[in-house]
Scaffold this motif. Structure first.
Motif, PDB file in Angstrom:
ATOM      1  N   GLU A 136     -37.333 -34.744 -28.135  1.00 47.08           N
ATOM      2  CA  GLU A 136     -37.355 -35.901 -29.037  1.00 47.08           C
ATOM      3  C   GLU A 136     -37.552 -35.499 -30.496  1.00 47.08           C
ATOM      4  OE1 GLU A 136     -41.642 -35.355 -27.716  1.00 47.08           O
ATOM      5  OE2 GLU A 136     -39.748 -35.532 -26.644  1.00 47.08           O
ATOM      6  N   ARG A 137     -37.838 -34.228 -30.770  1.00 46.98           N
ATOM      7  CA  ARG A 137     -38.028 -33.775 -32.147  1.00 46.98           C
ATOM      8  C   ARG A 137     -36.694 -33.714 -32.876  1.00 46.98           C
ATOM      9  NH1 ARG A 137     -43.178 -31.035 -32.300  1.00 46.98           N
ATOM     10  NH2 ARG A 137     -44.442 -32.621 -31.322  1.00 46.98           N
ATOM     11  N   LYS A 138     -36.745 -33.993 -34.167  1.00 45.99           N
ATOM     12  CA  LYS A 138     -35.561 -33.819 -35.007  1.00 45.99           C
ATOM     13  C   LYS A 138     -35.271 -32.322 -35.140  1.00 45.99           C
ATOM     14  CE  LYS A 138     -35.030 -38.168 -36.079  1.00 45.99           C
ATOM     15  NZ  LYS A 138     -33.894 -38.910 -35.587  1.00 45.99           N
ATOM     16  N   LEU A 139     -34.053 -32.003 -35.502  1.00 41.85           N
ATOM     17  CA  LEU A 139     -33.619 -30.602 -35.528  1.00 41.85           C
ATOM     18  C   LEU A 139     -34.490 -29.758 -36.464  1.00 41.85           C
ATOM     19  CD1 LEU A 139     -31.454 -28.538 -34.620  1.00 41.85           C
ATOM     20  CD2 LEU A 139     -30.242 -29.093 -36.712  1.00 41.85           C
ATOM     21  N   LEU A 140     -34.715 -30.242 -37.679  1.00 43.28           N
ATOM     22  CA  LEU A 140     -35.481 -29.449 -38.639  1.00 43.28           C
ATOM     23  C   LEU A 140     -36.921 -29.252 -38.186  1.00 43.28           C
ATOM     24  CD1 LEU A 140     -34.254 -30.824 -42.079  1.00 43.28           C
ATOM     25  CD2 LEU A 140     -33.536 -28.781 -40.863  1.00 43.28           C
ATOM     26  N   VAL A 141     -37.540 -30.307 -37.690  1.00 42.65           N
ATOM     27  CA  VAL A 141     -38.934 -30.222 -37.258  1.00 42.65           C
ATOM     28  C   VAL A 141     -39.045 -29.332 -36.027  1.00 42.65           C
ATOM     29  CG1 VAL A 141     -40.906 -31.552 -36.434  1.00 42.65           C
ATOM     30  CG2 VAL A 141     -39.460 -32.469 -38.238  1.00 42.65           C
ATOM     31  N   GLY A 142     -38.098 -29.448 -35.126  1.00 38.32           N
ATOM     32  CA  GLY A 142     -38.135 -28.635 -33.909  1.00 38.32           C
ATOM     33  C   GLY A 142     -37.960 -27.152 -34.197  1.00 38.32           C
ATOM     34  N   LEU A 143     -37.059 -26.816 -35.128  1.00 39.31           N
ATOM     35  CA  LEU A 143     -36.845 -25.405 -35.449  1.00 39.31           C
ATOM     36  C   LEU A 143     -38.051 -24.807 -36.172  1.00 39.31           C
ATOM     37  CD1 LEU A 143     -33.094 -25.279 -36.521  1.00 39.31           C
ATOM     38  CD2 LEU A 143     -34.115 -24.476 -34.402  1.00 39.31           C
ATOM     39  N   THR A 144     -38.767 -25.619 -36.943  1.00 37.46           N
ATOM     40  CA  THR A 144     -39.934 -25.085 -37.637  1.00 37.46           C
ATOM     41  C   THR A 144     -41.096 -24.830 -36.687  1.00 37.46           C
ATOM     42  OG1 THR A 144     -40.646 -27.317 -38.218  1.00 37.46           O
ATOM     43  CG2 THR A 144     -39.374 -26.116 -39.861  1.00 37.46           C
TER      44      THR A 144
ATOM     45  N   ILE B  59     -29.949 -22.965 -41.456  1.00 41.06           N
ATOM     46  CA  ILE B  59     -29.303 -22.832 -40.144  1.00 41.06           C
ATOM     47  C   ILE B  59     -28.439 -24.057 -39.864  1.00 41.06           C
ATOM     48  CG2 ILE B  59     -29.754 -22.819 -37.654  1.00 41.06           C
ATOM     49  CD1 ILE B  59     -32.216 -21.078 -38.271  1.00 41.06           C
ATOM     50  N   ALA B  60     -28.991 -25.243 -40.104  1.00 41.72           N
ATOM     51  CA  ALA B  60     -28.254 -26.477 -39.817  1.00 41.72           C
ATOM     52  C   ALA B  60     -27.007 -26.596 -40.688  1.00 41.72           C
ATOM     53  CB  ALA B  60     -29.162 -27.687 -40.018  1.00 41.72           C
ATOM     54  N   THR B  61     -27.104 -26.246 -41.966  1.00 40.90           N
ATOM     55  CA  THR B  61     -25.927 -26.357 -42.834  1.00 40.90           C
ATOM     56  C   THR B  61     -24.892 -25.279 -42.520  1.00 40.90           C
ATOM     57  OG1 THR B  61     -27.078 -25.063 -44.528  1.00 40.90           O
ATOM     58  CG2 THR B  61     -27.165 -27.456 -44.725  1.00 40.90           C
ATOM     59  N   THR B  62     -25.335 -24.088 -42.130  1.00 39.42           N
ATOM     60  CA  THR B  62     -24.392 -23.025 -41.780  1.00 39.42           C
ATOM     61  C   THR B  62     -23.594 -23.386 -40.534  1.00 39.42           C
ATOM     62  OG1 THR B  62     -25.868 -21.372 -42.730  1.00 39.42           O
ATOM     63  CG2 THR B  62     -24.182 -20.574 -41.246  1.00 39.42           C
ATOM     64  N   LEU B  63     -24.299 -23.958 -39.544  1.00 39.00           N
ATOM     65  CA  LEU B  63     -23.632 -24.317 -38.285  1.00 39.00           C
ATOM     66  C   LEU B  63     -23.045 -25.721 -38.303  1.00 39.00           C
ATOM     67  CD1 LEU B  63     -26.197 -22.790 -35.782  1.00 39.00           C
ATOM     68  CD2 LEU B  63     -24.030 -21.818 -36.561  1.00 39.00           C
ATOM     69  N   LYS B  64     -23.220 -26.442 -39.432  1.00 45.44           N
ATOM     70  CA  LYS B  64     -22.703 -27.804 -39.585  1.00 45.44           C
ATOM     71  C   LYS B  64     -23.204 -28.738 -38.484  1.00 45.44           C
ATOM     72  CE  LYS B  64     -18.609 -26.355 -42.075  1.00 45.44           C
ATOM     73  NZ  LYS B  64     -18.889 -24.949 -42.170  1.00 45.44           N
ATOM     74  N   ILE B  65     -24.531 -28.721 -38.278  1.00 44.12           N
ATOM     75  CA  ILE B  65     -25.183 -29.605 -37.306  1.00 44.12           C
ATOM     76  C   ILE B  65     -25.959 -30.651 -38.095  1.00 44.12           C
ATOM     77  CG2 ILE B  65     -26.846 -29.740 -35.419  1.00 44.12           C
ATOM     78  CD1 ILE B  65     -26.266 -26.813 -34.828  1.00 44.12           C
ATOM     79  N   ASN B  66     -25.916 -31.890 -37.627  1.00 38.20           N
ATOM     80  CA  ASN B  66     -26.629 -32.974 -38.288  1.00 38.20           C
ATOM     81  C   ASN B  66     -28.138 -32.728 -38.192  1.00 38.20           C
ATOM     82  OD1 ASN B  66     -27.464 -35.352 -39.431  1.00 38.20           O
ATOM     83  ND2 ASN B  66     -26.798 -36.652 -37.728  1.00 38.20           N
TER      84      ASN B  66
ATOM     85  N   ALA C 106     -23.767 -24.639 -26.267  1.00 38.11           N
ATOM     86  CA  ALA C 106     -23.088 -23.805 -27.259  1.00 38.11           C
ATOM     87  C   ALA C 106     -23.841 -23.831 -28.586  1.00 38.11           C
ATOM     88  CB  ALA C 106     -21.654 -24.283 -27.455  1.00 38.11           C
ATOM     89  N   ASN C 107     -24.322 -25.016 -28.984  1.00 35.37           N
ATOM     90  CA  ASN C 107     -25.098 -25.117 -30.234  1.00 35.37           C
ATOM     91  C   ASN C 107     -26.390 -24.317 -30.150  1.00 35.37           C
ATOM     92  OD1 ASN C 107     -23.255 -26.750 -31.488  1.00 35.37           O
ATOM     93  ND2 ASN C 107     -24.356 -28.659 -31.088  1.00 35.37           N
ATOM     94  N   VAL C 108     -27.059 -24.396 -29.013  1.00 38.51           N
ATOM     95  CA  VAL C 108     -28.318 -23.662 -28.834  1.00 38.51           C
ATOM     96  C   VAL C 108     -28.063 -22.162 -28.911  1.00 38.51           C
ATOM     97  CG1 VAL C 108     -30.185 -23.161 -27.213  1.00 38.51           C
ATOM     98  CG2 VAL C 108     -29.433 -25.511 -27.534  1.00 38.51           C
ATOM     99  N   GLN C 109     -26.987 -21.698 -28.303  1.00 39.95           N
ATOM    100  CA  GLN C 109     -26.667 -20.266 -28.351  1.00 39.95           C
ATOM    101  C   GLN C 109     -26.313 -19.821 -29.769  1.00 39.95           C
ATOM    102  OE1 GLN C 109     -23.619 -19.707 -25.428  1.00 39.95           O
ATOM    103  NE2 GLN C 109     -25.061 -19.807 -23.701  1.00 39.95           N
TER     104      GLN C 109
END
Length: 189
Positions: free
Chosen positions: A20-28, A41-48, A59-62
């Motif tokens: 349930e965490r947002k991408l930025l919060v989860g990665l931190t 990371i999110a901008t390089t991989l073009k993930i919201n 695939a995104n996780v890898q």
């Protein structure tokens, strides 16, 4: 959203992150990745960045794991990494998870063994980077200062005999006898 179903826990680089965490919060939540690194990371991989981690595809996780473990392949600048010019390898590295405290302990131990000034400061538990120590960074209690109370408290006597013994001990040889004792003797005559 992806066609894949929602996952409640996503494992990235050995860390379990709630879905349930947002991408930025989860990665931190991964030690060694801050907000700026997660955004890169999110901008390089073009993930919201507002998407939940649970909606990421395998695939995104890898791709995220590959980018985290080797950020130099994605042309991240060297100043963006947390270990530039490693002493042992000479390369620019980005440390993650348990590698960070392990490397930090090794660096401090190397400073101690070489008997550098920084090593002496680490050994003494003092500030290492030139901060002031006159007023800040004090640890432990005060040294050489007695807090509160008297130097030697006087014990009160409960019976008459010890009180009589305590009074002459308190009087000095040079001081005259107290006037209160002499007055009752005169009244008796």
């Amino acid at each position: 959203m992806s066609s894949q179903e929602y996952r409640h826990i996503v494992r990235i680089v050995g860390n379990d992150i709630p879905g349930e965490r947002k991408l930025l919060v989860g990665l931190t939540q991964i030690k060694g990745i801050g907000h700026n690194f997660a955004t890169a990371i999110a901008t390089t991989l073009k993930i919201n960045t507002n998407s939940n981690i649970g909606h990421l595809t395998d695939a995104n996780v890898q791709e995220i794991e590959k980018l985290i473990t080797n950020p130099s392949e994605a042309n991240f600048p060297s100043w963006f990494l947390n270990r530039q010019r490693d002493i042992e390898t000479g390369k620019d590295l980005h440390l993650l998870t348990s590698d960070i405290p392990f490397t930090l302990r090794n660096d401090i131990e190397r400073e101690r063994i070489t008997a550098s000034w920084r090593g002496y400061r680490h050994l003494s538990g003092l500030k290492v980077r030139g901060q002031r120590t006159r007023t800040s960074g004090r640890k432990g209690g005060a040294v050489g200062v007695a807090k509160g109370g008297l130097a030697a408290p006087v014990k009160k006597a409960s019976s008459g005999a010890p009180a009589a013994e305590a009074a002459p001990a308190a009087a000095t040889a040079d001081a005259p006898a107290p006037a209160a004792e002499a007055a009752p003797a005169e009244k008796k005559e």
